[in-house]
Scaffold this motif. Structure first.
Motif, mmCIF file in Angstrom:
data_model
loop_
_atom_site.group_PDB
_atom_site.id
_atom_site.type_symbol
_atom_site.label_atom_id
_atom_site.label_comp_id
_atom_site.label_asym_id
_atom_site.label_seq_id
_atom_site.Cartn_x
_atom_site.Cartn_y
_atom_site.Cartn_z
ATOM 1 N N MET A 1 0.842 -1.193 0.000
ATOM 2 C CA MET A 1 0.000 0.000 0.000
ATOM 3 C C MET A 1 0.874 1.238 0.000
ATOM 4 O O MET A 1 1.016 1.880 1.009
ATOM 5 C CB MET A 1 -0.876 0.007 1.251
ATOM 6 C CG MET A 1 -2.286 0.390 0.945
ATOM 7 S SD MET A 1 -3.240 0.815 2.372
ATOM 8 C CE MET A 1 -2.771 -0.370 3.580
ATOM 9 N N GLY A 2 1.532 1.540 -1.064
ATOM 10 C CA GLY A 2 2.367 2.717 -1.043
ATOM 11 C C GLY A 2 3.172 2.873 -2.305
ATOM 12 O O GLY A 2 2.640 2.737 -3.406
ATOM 13 N N PHE A 3 4.454 3.109 -2.078
ATOM 14 C CA PHE A 3 5.307 3.437 -3.205
ATOM 15 C C PHE A 3 5.378 2.305 -4.237
ATOM 16 O O PHE A 3 5.520 2.543 -5.431
ATOM 17 C CB PHE A 3 6.696 3.767 -2.678
ATOM 18 C CG PHE A 3 7.568 4.425 -3.681
ATOM 19 C CD1 PHE A 3 7.084 5.458 -4.472
ATOM 20 C CD2 PHE A 3 8.878 4.033 -3.845
ATOM 21 C CE1 PHE A 3 7.895 6.090 -5.400
ATOM 22 C CE2 PHE A 3 9.701 4.657 -4.773
ATOM 23 C CZ PHE A 3 9.199 5.679 -5.549
ATOM 24 N N GLU A 4 5.270 1.052 -3.773
ATOM 25 C CA GLU A 4 5.380 -0.057 -4.722
ATOM 26 C C GLU A 4 4.178 -0.100 -5.663
ATOM 27 O O GLU A 4 4.234 -0.758 -6.692
ATOM 28 C CB GLU A 4 5.580 -1.387 -3.997
ATOM 29 C CG GLU A 4 4.331 -2.082 -3.512
ATOM 30 C CD GLU A 4 3.807 -1.480 -2.218
ATOM 31 O OE1 GLU A 4 4.479 -0.580 -1.679
ATOM 32 O OE2 GLU A 4 2.744 -1.901 -1.756
ATOM 33 N N GLN A 5 3.112 0.613 -5.292
ATOM 34 C CA GLN A 5 1.956 0.659 -6.196
ATOM 35 C C GLN A 5 2.160 1.633 -7.351
ATOM 36 O O GLN A 5 1.414 1.616 -8.311
ATOM 37 C CB GLN A 5 0.715 1.092 -5.426
ATOM 38 C CG GLN A 5 0.048 -0.042 -4.696
ATOM 39 C CD GLN A 5 -1.175 0.442 -3.961
ATOM 40 O OE1 GLN A 5 -1.376 1.643 -3.781
ATOM 41 N NE2 GLN A 5 -1.998 -0.481 -3.547
ATOM 42 N N CYS A 6 3.122 2.507 -7.189
ATOM 43 C CA CYS A 6 3.366 3.484 -8.252
ATOM 44 C C CYS A 6 3.891 2.790 -9.505
ATOM 45 O O CYS A 6 4.395 1.674 -9.451
ATOM 46 C CB CYS A 6 4.381 4.522 -7.794
ATOM 47 S SG CYS A 6 3.696 5.670 -6.620
ATOM 48 N N HIS A 7 3.780 3.497 -10.593
ATOM 49 C CA HIS A 7 4.252 2.980 -11.867
ATOM 50 C C HIS A 7 5.759 2.723 -11.809
ATOM 51 O O HIS A 7 6.501 3.512 -11.210
ATOM 52 C CB HIS A 7 3.929 4.015 -12.955
ATOM 53 C CG HIS A 7 3.968 3.444 -14.315
ATOM 54 N ND1 HIS A 7 5.104 3.478 -15.078
ATOM 55 C CD2 HIS A 7 3.030 2.815 -15.052
ATOM 56 C CE1 HIS A 7 4.862 2.893 -16.232
ATOM 57 N NE2 HIS A 7 3.600 2.481 -16.242
ATOM 58 N N PRO A 8 6.228 1.620 -12.417
ATOM 59 C CA PRO A 8 7.654 1.292 -12.363
ATOM 60 C C PRO A 8 8.560 2.427 -12.814
ATOM 61 O O PRO A 8 9.642 2.609 -12.249
ATOM 62 C CB PRO A 8 7.794 0.115 -13.318
ATOM 63 C CG PRO A 8 6.450 -0.457 -13.454
ATOM 64 C CD PRO A 8 5.460 0.585 -13.111
#
Lengths: 295, 559
Positions: free
Chosen positions: A1-8
């Motif tokens: 739930m955070g930065f890892e959800q952002c686009h690669p």
């Protein structure tokens, strides 16, 4: 739930800049900002494991600074002479400490990077460069764990006829090991042959390959990029205005903070804690909306 | 040359022949057939009859190299002139091994693979992948790593990733041979659904015909590279019967019983039709309803293998795989263990040969605790295990050298090659063998350790019915010479016919053990087709032979 959800791509830009600034900056304020945020973020992502890792890093860092200063003798502020008559200087201790902070920070960023970048993201990013490259990567990602599993299967099968790696005397064991490796290689050739037929059958040799992506560049990504670039511009201005200058040889000269410096420090700080802030914010809004439902 | 456009024919060929460069005899000879659009065509034949070779010729990039004669037409155009791009998307091909066909590490990537190759744009790729994932029920494991899937799921993924390219025709080469029966029938149902709902032409080869034959539109039977029958499923049996072809033995149980009793007319195809036909056949009260069989007697002498309440788990915190397994095996018998997938059957075998160490209970082999055997003792002249994938045993470049790895004794090698009927395979490379052949070579190899107790892990997987028969004969010879066998299998027809004892494995333990006859006649779901077909008339017929025997007795009594 955070930065890892952002686009690669966002992940990539962020970490690239974070690593780059960590490596080039010599100004202690910027380095300490980077150090603290990397420290905090790695713990946020990996919990207690990262905390232990970071705690092990700290004494190593201090040891490195001492080691560095006992072999480098630049600088004018002599603190004392060591056994063989070389002078230990303040400059070299400080600079050694600076280097070890850099390395520690980079390692901490790396632990966060490892948890943010799944293999899917790497495959995606490679696909953006060349779809063929990402395919090769993806094949390798499948093959390597399979090799490990298959070697266990083969060894078990060989065990069942008394020829496993751990059976017999030393000489036999070595022979058995070679047999298992040889079977594994034959198996690999066979299985790769099959997969290449299957790839071929699904048109892998056609021109104009395009990579599929499971990611979407959404409005939050856009907002994130805008904010990130705003901070990066501030940092760039700091660099151009000489706010990041620091010299340690022959003598420590660090550009002292002025009133406007705080803006630049703030800009870099915002940049460094951005992923963490995003994560805390989403967690908070999740918590808040949960609470709203429960009443 | 372009023949007159005929939109109805998907594939057509006339007098097609093919020979591999290394062979003297052609592998395909004078093949003439056509497939209509939307048809469901089943191709059957024993191993090595040329089915796979034929299927591979239907897609240029898969076609083996060799001397060809004749042309294959795809949609009225010679296949060689159809562009690779068109072939890639319009002709879908699914092969045998679920694992080897998967190329990438993630389910989503595999699904998109074909579309990536075609260079579809992002939007339509997304749409098609989503559509496929929903149609095949893959959405729950869309993000998973391929390694976490079961065999059935992997094969379904292979099918879906081919279907994502929207092929006009789907070619499947023994797609279920590596799957357990439940996964296999799921898979075949999906194929049928594709054919029925999307109108995709299906060309499929299979060994297990029970499930699939009744649903095919047409059946082609091949033997030694030739088509010996090309007809509707209902008449296939008749053609084979009139030719006296051994392929009749591979047909569904109901059909075999029908022709073994030399009946005339339409043969029943399914279990239901078989039941109805059998009822008509035995209108009068049959005088004999059951086959005499001895009750299961308790073993009096010491068992060669005895497991007592064996408990095992792989990791300290993982759930128990074996939960109190108890089992006795008598000398010179074939003991079959049947049961669902992942129930722990293979683990039991591993525990017996000390590859897995149980943390509770005891395993005694020939009266001695298995843990007390030292080093070589257990595997030389005592236990041997035939692994699920026999190829994982092979190291050498030829079968003969493979056998010489185990022993230097020439006479012994000769005896074993004779026993396993692999004389003509000795010069071949072990990786060139078909499934049934490599299974027999592996058996020969492990027999050279002179085991007294043989453990077999799904030995009949991927074997056609003829190989199964000769495999059973080998096992029979072994058991008669005093070797005991423990077999883990999904193949209940095989167990019913050849095993001496059958145990049901469920929930980490053995639930019941009985003779196959009473075991299967007491079950009503988990039983052979012959039993399901005849249970309303005969009390304990479990094989086609049983039904034939009883019907004959009753017939003679009528006369």
């Amino acid at each position: 739930m955070g930065f890892e959800q952002c686009h690669p791509t966002v992940n990539l830009i962020y970490f690239a800049v974070a690593f780059y600034t960590t490596f080039i900056f010599k100004h202690p304020v910027f380095l300490i900002i980077s150090f603290i945020s990397a420290f905090a973020y790695s713990i946020k992502r990996n919990g207690i494991r990262s905390f232990i890792f970071n705690m092990v890093l700290l004494p190593l860092g201090i040891a490195f600074a001492l080691y560095y200063s006992s072999y480098n003798h630049f600088g004018v502020t002599v603190l004392e002479q060591n056994l063989i008559g070389n002078s230990i200087t303040l400059e070299s201790i400080v600079y050694g400490g600076l280097l070890s902070i850099k390395v520690m920070t980079a390692l901490m960023w790396l632990t966060s990077l490892y948890s943010v970048f799944t293999s899917d993201k790497v495959v995606y990013l490679f696909g953006a460069i060349s779809p063929k490259l990402s395919l090769v990567l993806s094949i390798l990602l499948r093959l390597l764990p399979r090799l490990k599993r298959q070697s266990i299967i083969i060894n078990n099968a060989r065990k069942g006829i008394g020829r496993g790696i751990g059976q017999g005397n030393i000489f036999k064991r070595i022979l058995n090991l070679f047999s298992v490796i040889s079977i594994l290689i034959t198996w690999m050739i066979e299985t790769l042959g099959q997969s290449s037929v299957s790839m071929h059958s699904r048109g892998s040799s056609l021109r104009g390959r395009r990579a599929y992506s499971i990611y979407r560049f959404d409005s939050r990504d856009r907002a994130y990029v805008v904010a990130m670039f705003f901070c990066m511009t501030l940092v760039l201005m700091a660099v151009m205005l000489g706010q990041c200058d620091a010299v340690y040889d022959p003598m420590i000269r660090i550009s002292m903070p002025t009133a406007v410096s705080w803006v630049f420090y703030g800009g870099y700080f915002c940049f460094a804690v951005m992923p963490m802030a995003l994560e805390l914010w989403t967690e908070y809004s999740f918590y808040r909306s949960r609470k709203a439902i429960k009443g | 040359m372009v023949i007159k456009e005929n939109n109805l024919e998907q594939f057509k060929t006339d007098g097609f022949s093919f020979r591999y460069p290394t062979m003297t005899k052609p592998s395909l000879e004078d093949i003439s057939f056509s497939v209509k659009k939307g048809e469901y065509l089943l191709i059957c034949g024993s191993s090595g009859s040329g089915k796979t070779t034929l299927l591979r010729h239907l897609k240029s990039c898969l076609a083996p190299k060799g001397a060809k004669k004749g042309v294959i037409y795809f949609n009225g155009k010679p296949l060689d002139e159809v562009f690779e791009r068109e072939q890639a998307s319009k002709i879908g091909f699914v092969m045998q091994s679920p694992d080897d066909q998967i190329v990438t590490d993630k389910v989503w990537h595999e699904l998109a693979f074909g579309l990536e190759s075609l260079g579809c744009d992002k939007r339509s790729m997304r749409g098609r992948v989503a559509e496929m994932a929903c149609y095949f029920g893959i959405q729950d494991w869309f993000h998973r790593n391929v390694a976490e899937l079961s065999g059935g799921q992997k094969q379904l993924l292979n099918l879906a990733s081919v279907m994502a390219m929207r092929p006009e025709v789907l070619i499947l080469d023994e797609p279920t041979s590596q799957l357990d029966p439940i996964a296999a029938s799921d898979f075949l149902n999906t194929v049928r659904r594709i054919n029925r709902e999307l109108g995709t032409t299906v060309i499929i080869t299979e060994h297990r015909l029970e499930d699939i034959l009744p649903h095919a539109d047409r059946v082609i039977v091949m033997e030694r590279g030739r088509i010996i029958s090309d007809s509707m499923p209902r008449t296939t049996g008749k053609v084979l019967y009139e030719q006296g072809s051994p392929m009749l033995y591979a047909m569904p149980t109901s059909m075999r019983v029908f022709y073994d009793l030399d009946c005339k007319g339409d043969a029943p195809l399914t279990v239901r039709e078989g039941r109805e036909w059998l009822e008509g056949e035995n209108k009068k009260e049959p005088i004999q309803r059951s086959i005499e069989s001895p009750k299961m007697e308790e073993y009096t002498d010491d068992p060669v293998l005895s497991l007592k309440e064996v408990w095992f788990r792989y990791q300290k915190k993982s759930p128990d795989v074996l939960r109190g397994v108890s089992l006795d095996v008598k000398k010179g018998t074939l003991h079959a263990i049947v049961g669902g997938n992942g129930a722990g059957k293979s683990t039991t075998l591993k525990a017996i040969c000390n590859i897995c160490r149980p943390y509770r209970g005891s395993i005694r082999v020939f009266g001695k605790d298995v843990r007390k055997y030292k080093g070589k003792e257990l595997f030389s002249g005592c236990i041997s295990m035939l692994p699920q994938d026999p190829k994982s045993l092979f190291v050498k470049g030829s079968v003969l050298r493979e056998l010489s790895e185990m022993t230097g004794d020439k006479a012994e090698i000769e005896r074993v090659t004779g026993l396993c009927r692999i004389e003509e395979l000795l010069d071949k490379h072990p990786y060139d063998l078909s499934g049934g052949e490599s299974q027999r070579v592996a058996l020969a190899k492990i027999l050279l350790t002179k085991p007294k107790l043989l453990l077999l892990d799904e030995p009949t997987k991927g074997m056609d019915s003829f190989f199964k028969r000769s495999f059973a004969a080998i096992i029979k010879e072994l058991t008669q010479s005093g070797v005991s066998c423990v077999m883990v299998s999904h193949d209940i027809e095989f167990c019913a016919e050849y095993a001496d004892r059958v145990s049901m494995f469920f929930d980490g333990g053995i639930v019941t053990t009985d003779t196959p006859r009473s075991f299967f006649s007491q079950n009503s779901f988990y039983t052979t087709a012959a039993n399901r077909m005849s249970r309303h008339i005969f009390t304990n017929a479990v094989t086609a032979e049983d039904i034939v025997k009883l019907c004959r007795i009753n017939r003679e009594a009528d006369l």
